[in-house]
Write an enzyme that holds these catalytic residues in place. Structure first.
Site, PDB file in Angstrom:
ATOM      1  N   PHE A  15       0.789  -1.241   0.045  1.00 23.56           N
ATOM      2  CA  PHE A  15      -0.039  -0.006   0.033  1.00 23.56           C
ATOM      3  C   PHE A  15       1.019   1.290   0.014  1.00 23.56           C
ATOM      4  O   PHE A  15       1.982   1.286   0.619  1.00 23.56           O
ATOM      5  CB  PHE A  15      -1.125   0.125   0.978  1.00 23.56           C
ATOM      6  N   ARG A  53      14.879  -0.755   8.348  1.00 26.62           N
ATOM      7  CA  ARG A  53      14.992  -1.704   7.518  1.00 26.62           C
ATOM      8  C   ARG A  53      16.236  -1.364   6.634  1.00 26.62           C
ATOM      9  O   ARG A  53      16.417  -2.169   5.824  1.00 26.62           O
ATOM     10  CB  ARG A  53      13.608  -1.337   6.913  1.00 26.62           C
ATOM     11  N   GLU A 171       6.477 -10.846   5.225  1.00 26.48           N
ATOM     12  CA  GLU A 171       6.512 -10.166   3.836  1.00 26.48           C
ATOM     13  C   GLU A 171       6.910 -10.960   2.585  1.00 26.48           C
ATOM     14  O   GLU A 171       7.863 -11.882   3.046  1.00 26.48           O
ATOM     15  CB  GLU A 171       7.136  -8.830   4.063  1.00 26.48           C
TER      16      GLU A 171
END
Length: 228
Positions: A15, A53, A171
């Site tokens: 998204f 990340r 994920e």
């Protein structure tokens, strides 16, 4: 029974804010965070999470850092979207303010990625957690993702299972970029967002795309509202 098929057919979803779509549509691809640069108009992610990340190593080929990959969840209403919706509800200063309503799901499937021959990596949970494992094996995709949990509405930790939230954040990671021709469609929260999205897609030359209005994929909290 071949346990691969349900997993390979599983939807995957990325998204982004609707403001980011013109640049995505112009380039014809979703670009990983480490390379997207100024093309990202509206950032909805936490600065701290984004930073983590960029330093979290992917421990299987093709390697690199999590931020070098385009991320997809296996289920809607993720813990990340929950945080975005709650931050909006609380009116927290200094954070992305607009909640989950302007967010658009770009939806594909494991099958589409696999058949296109794209490299990919699966995580068994939140990529920021030291407990999380990575693999590029289709067999591991079947066993590492908690598929029953992905079908549930509630993913909160419970006394007998304190790892549910981490696992819900599993994920599929695609290195560098993801071509839009591998999308199956788009999902939005309201009819008004559908109209806005179709206008953007039409301007980009995408005729008759599949767009679903799925309020059940969102939290939709408003300022000052209390909703359980």
């Amino acid at each position: 029974m071949d346990m691969r098929r349900p997993s390979r057919q599983a939807l995957i979803m990325h998204f982004t804010h609707v403001d980011n779509l013109p640049a995505i549509l112009e380039t014809g691809r979703i670009i990983a965070d480490s390379a997207v640069g100024g093309r990202l108009v509206t950032e909805v992610g936490s600065v701290d999470i984004k930073a983590s990340r960029r330093s979290r190593l992917v421990t299987c080929p093709p390697g690199g850092f999590v931020a070098d990959y385009v991320p997809f969840y296996f289920a809607p209403r993720s813990p990340m979207m929950y945080r975005i919706a709650r931050d909006h509800q609380a009116g927290k200063i200094g954070l992305y303010p607009d909640g989950d309503d302007p967010l658009v799901y770009l939806v594909s499937s494991v099958d589409r990625v696999h058949q296109a021959g794209l490299p990919w990596v699966v995580s068994d949970g939140n990529c920021a957690s030291v407990l999380t494992r990575f693999s590029g094996s289709l067999d591991d995709l079947v066993s590492m993702v908690d598929w029953p949990l992905m079908r549930e509405i509630s993913w909160n930790n419970i006394p007998e299972d304190q790892d549910r939230m981490r696992r819900r954040m599993a994920e599929l990671l695609v290195p560098r970029e993801f071509p839009l021709e591998l999308l199956a469609g788009y999902s939005v929260r309201t009819r008004a967002r559908e109209t806005q999205l179709r206008r953007l897609l039409r301007s980009a030359g995408i005729i008759n795309p599949y767009v679903a209005v799925r309020p059940d994929w969102y939290y939709g909290y408003t300022r000052g509202e209390v909703r359980e």
